[in-house]
Design a protein around this motif. Structure first.
Motif, mmCIF file in Angstrom:
data_model
loop_
_atom_site.group_PDB
_atom_site.id
_atom_site.type_symbol
_atom_site.label_atom_id
_atom_site.label_comp_id
_atom_site.label_asym_id
_atom_site.label_seq_id
_atom_site.Cartn_x
_atom_site.Cartn_y
_atom_site.Cartn_z
ATOM 1 N N GLY A 51 -9.520 1.852 5.973
ATOM 2 C CA GLY A 51 -7.905 1.648 6.046
ATOM 3 C C GLY A 51 -7.892 1.859 7.515
ATOM 4 O O GLY A 51 -6.892 1.305 7.934
ATOM 5 N N VAL A 52 -8.554 2.816 8.030
ATOM 6 C CA VAL A 52 -8.399 3.194 9.497
ATOM 7 C C VAL A 52 -8.988 1.958 10.444
ATOM 8 O O VAL A 52 -8.267 1.579 11.266
ATOM 9 N N ARG A 53 -9.963 1.114 9.870
ATOM 10 C CA ARG A 53 -10.384 0.118 10.728
ATOM 11 C C ARG A 53 -9.293 -0.999 10.359
ATOM 12 O O ARG A 53 -8.996 -1.730 11.420
ATOM 13 N N VAL A 55 10.266 4.235 10.894
ATOM 14 C CA VAL A 55 9.771 4.332 9.396
ATOM 15 C C VAL A 55 9.266 3.257 8.948
ATOM 16 O O VAL A 55 8.439 3.473 7.868
ATOM 17 N N ARG A 56 10.071 2.007 9.263
ATOM 18 C CA ARG A 56 9.394 0.749 8.546
ATOM 19 C C ARG A 56 7.769 0.505 9.107
ATOM 20 O O ARG A 56 7.046 0.120 8.199
ATOM 21 N N LEU A 57 7.738 0.814 10.321
ATOM 22 C CA LEU A 57 6.201 0.509 10.612
ATOM 23 C C LEU A 57 5.290 1.334 9.914
ATOM 24 O O LEU A 57 4.309 1.153 9.751
ATOM 25 N N LEU A 58 5.769 2.775 9.790
ATOM 26 C CA LEU A 58 4.955 3.809 9.008
ATOM 27 C C LEU A 58 4.807 3.005 7.782
ATOM 28 O O LEU A 58 3.435 3.295 6.980
ATOM 29 N N GLY A 59 5.802 2.637 6.884
ATOM 30 C CA GLY A 59 5.512 2.082 5.709
ATOM 31 C C GLY A 59 4.620 0.891 5.516
ATOM 32 O O GLY A 59 3.830 0.822 4.815
ATOM 33 N N ALA A 60 4.717 0.072 6.615
ATOM 34 C CA ALA A 60 3.808 -0.936 6.531
ATOM 35 C C ALA A 60 2.410 -0.216 6.844
ATOM 36 O O ALA A 60 1.373 -0.972 6.236
ATOM 37 N N ALA A 61 2.101 0.448 7.588
ATOM 38 C CA ALA A 61 0.871 1.244 7.913
ATOM 39 C C ALA A 61 0.346 1.500 6.614
ATOM 40 O O ALA A 61 -0.856 1.473 6.177
ATOM 41 N N VAL A 62 0.863 2.230 5.679
ATOM 42 C CA VAL A 62 0.456 2.937 4.428
ATOM 43 C C VAL A 62 0.207 1.910 3.599
ATOM 44 O O VAL A 62 -0.926 1.901 2.746
ATOM 45 N N ALA A 63 0.846 0.603 3.630
ATOM 46 C CA ALA A 63 0.630 -0.418 2.715
ATOM 47 C C ALA A 63 -0.794 -1.100 3.011
ATOM 48 O O ALA A 63 -1.423 -1.649 2.157
ATOM 49 N N VAL A 64 -1.137 -1.305 4.317
ATOM 50 C CA VAL A 64 -2.206 -1.688 4.838
ATOM 51 C C VAL A 64 -3.248 -0.844 4.690
ATOM 52 O O VAL A 64 -4.429 -1.268 3.940
ATOM 53 N N VAL A 65 -3.253 0.529 4.549
ATOM 54 C CA VAL A 65 -4.335 1.345 4.335
ATOM 55 C C VAL A 65 -4.479 1.325 2.603
ATOM 56 O O VAL A 65 -5.677 1.401 2.263
ATOM 57 N N LEU A 66 -3.447 1.335 1.792
ATOM 58 C CA LEU A 66 -3.578 1.118 0.208
ATOM 59 C C LEU A 66 -4.386 -0.046 0.015
ATOM 60 O O LEU A 66 -5.492 -0.253 -0.718
ATOM 61 N N GLY A 67 -3.962 -1.219 0.473
ATOM 62 C CA GLY A 67 -4.489 -2.184 0.205
ATOM 63 C C GLY A 67 -5.955 -2.418 0.717
ATOM 64 O O GLY A 67 -6.965 -2.986 -0.074
ATOM 65 N N SER A 68 -6.451 -1.911 1.981
ATOM 66 C CA SER A 68 -7.808 -1.938 2.356
ATOM 67 C C SER A 68 -8.666 -1.105 1.651
ATOM 68 O O SER A 68 -9.685 -1.190 1.469
ATOM 69 N N ALA A 69 -7.950 0.106 1.088
ATOM 70 C CA ALA A 69 -8.825 1.000 0.335
ATOM 71 C C ALA A 69 -9.261 0.279 -1.021
ATOM 72 O O ALA A 69 -10.188 0.531 -1.462
ATOM 73 N N PHE A 70 -8.078 -0.169 -1.533
ATOM 74 C CA PHE A 70 -8.445 -0.973 -2.986
ATOM 75 C C PHE A 70 -9.620 -1.934 -2.823
ATOM 76 O O PHE A 70 -10.751 -1.976 -3.423
ATOM 77 N N PHE A 71 -9.604 -2.868 -1.744
ATOM 78 C CA PHE A 71 -10.425 -4.032 -1.617
ATOM 79 C C PHE A 71 -11.828 -3.369 -1.045
ATOM 80 O O PHE A 71 -12.880 -3.979 -1.472
ATOM 81 N N CYS A 72 -11.915 -2.300 -0.509
ATOM 82 C CA CYS A 72 -13.141 -1.493 0.011
ATOM 83 C C CYS A 72 -13.818 -1.032 -1.042
ATOM 84 O O CYS A 72 -14.908 -1.327 -1.609
ATOM 85 N N CYS A 73 -12.925 -0.371 -2.227
ATOM 86 C CA CYS A 73 -13.605 0.080 -3.610
ATOM 87 C C CYS A 73 -13.939 -1.098 -4.391
ATOM 88 O O CYS A 73 -15.092 -0.848 -5.093
#
Length: 243
Positions: free
Chosen positions: A102-104, A128-146
């Motif tokens: 997610g960091v990458r 706040v919206r940019l932070l929400g987008a960042a969380v979505a990026v991290v969660l999606g990346s975490a799922f596909f990594c797993c």
């Protein structure tokens, strides 16, 4: 593990530039061309604006889906066996890898957002919206990594993982709402799109970045649930990978 990932990026910054080429081509060529053609109806939203969050999610997907190769490399180097004999829970090891991905992906997403802004995409400046987008990026990346780690635990070799990763990446991308609205899809593809976590990530990113209507509760619920399930399955297969 996230700090290690940042150190890798700092030592090899050319990787970021080379990975930025593909999303840049999608935005510059595909996005600009189809915006002029008006071939895909996106309502009052210009097609390039509609496309940009989808390409952002695509770049995160392409980074994360081959993360299992790193796990196999660590197994071959003896690093994974050393990690498994520590008191650290296996789920924590997998979660560390997932959020390192997610960091990458966040660093890559920053480049895509800058490029989209230079092309005139109407992105939000709300923190706040940019932070929400960042969380979505991290969660999606975490799922596909797993998901990649799960595949690695099943096939046990880099060559097979590369083949399967390449085989599923484009169906995941084209079977989502990244390029076109779901209501344009045939009925069988709509079913696949609703089962595809990438669709929920793209929906959340569009809602945050360009302000289109989005079901953020369902988006984050699916992403969080899918990530938790993927972490659990990947953790169960970690011992098999180390043998």
């Amino acid at each position: 593990m996230c700090l290690v990932e940042l150190q890798k990026l700092r030592r090899d910054q050319t990787e970021l530039l080379t990975r930025a080429i593909q999303p840049a081509l999608w935005l510059l060529i595909f996005g600009e061309t189809f915006t002029r053609l008006r071939a895909i109806p996106t309502g009052s939203v210009p097609y390039l604006d509609y496309l940009a969050p989808g390409i952002l999610a695509q770049s995160a997907l392409f980074i994360s889906i081959f993360y299992g190769i790193q796990i196999i490399w660590e197994r071959d180097a003896g690093v994974l066996a050393k990690l498994l004999v520590t008191p650290t829970p296996r789920a924590a090891l997998v979660a560390g890898k997932a959020f390192a991905a997610g960091v990458r992906a966040l660093v890559q997403a920053f480049i895509v957002v800058i490029l989209a802004a230079l092309l005139g995409v109407g992105l939000t400046a709300n923190p706040v919206r940019l932070l929400g987008a960042a969380v979505a990026v991290v969660l999606g990346s975490a799922f596909f990594c797993c998901l990649s780690i799960v595949i690695a635990g099943l096939v046990l070799s880099r060559e097979r993982l590369m083949g399967i990763g390449q085989a599923i990446t484009m169906p995941l991308f084209f079977g989502s709402n990244a390029l076109y609205p779901v209501n344009l899809m045939p009925s069988w593809l709509k079913v696949l799109s609703h089962a595809n976590p990438l669709s929920y990530q793209v929906d959340a990113l569009r809602g945050f970045l360009i302000g289109t209507p989005a079901n953020l509760g369902a988006d984050f619920g699916v992403l969080a649930g899918a990530t938790a399930l993927a972490i659990a399955v990947a953790s169960a297969l970690l011992g098999r990978l180390a043998r």
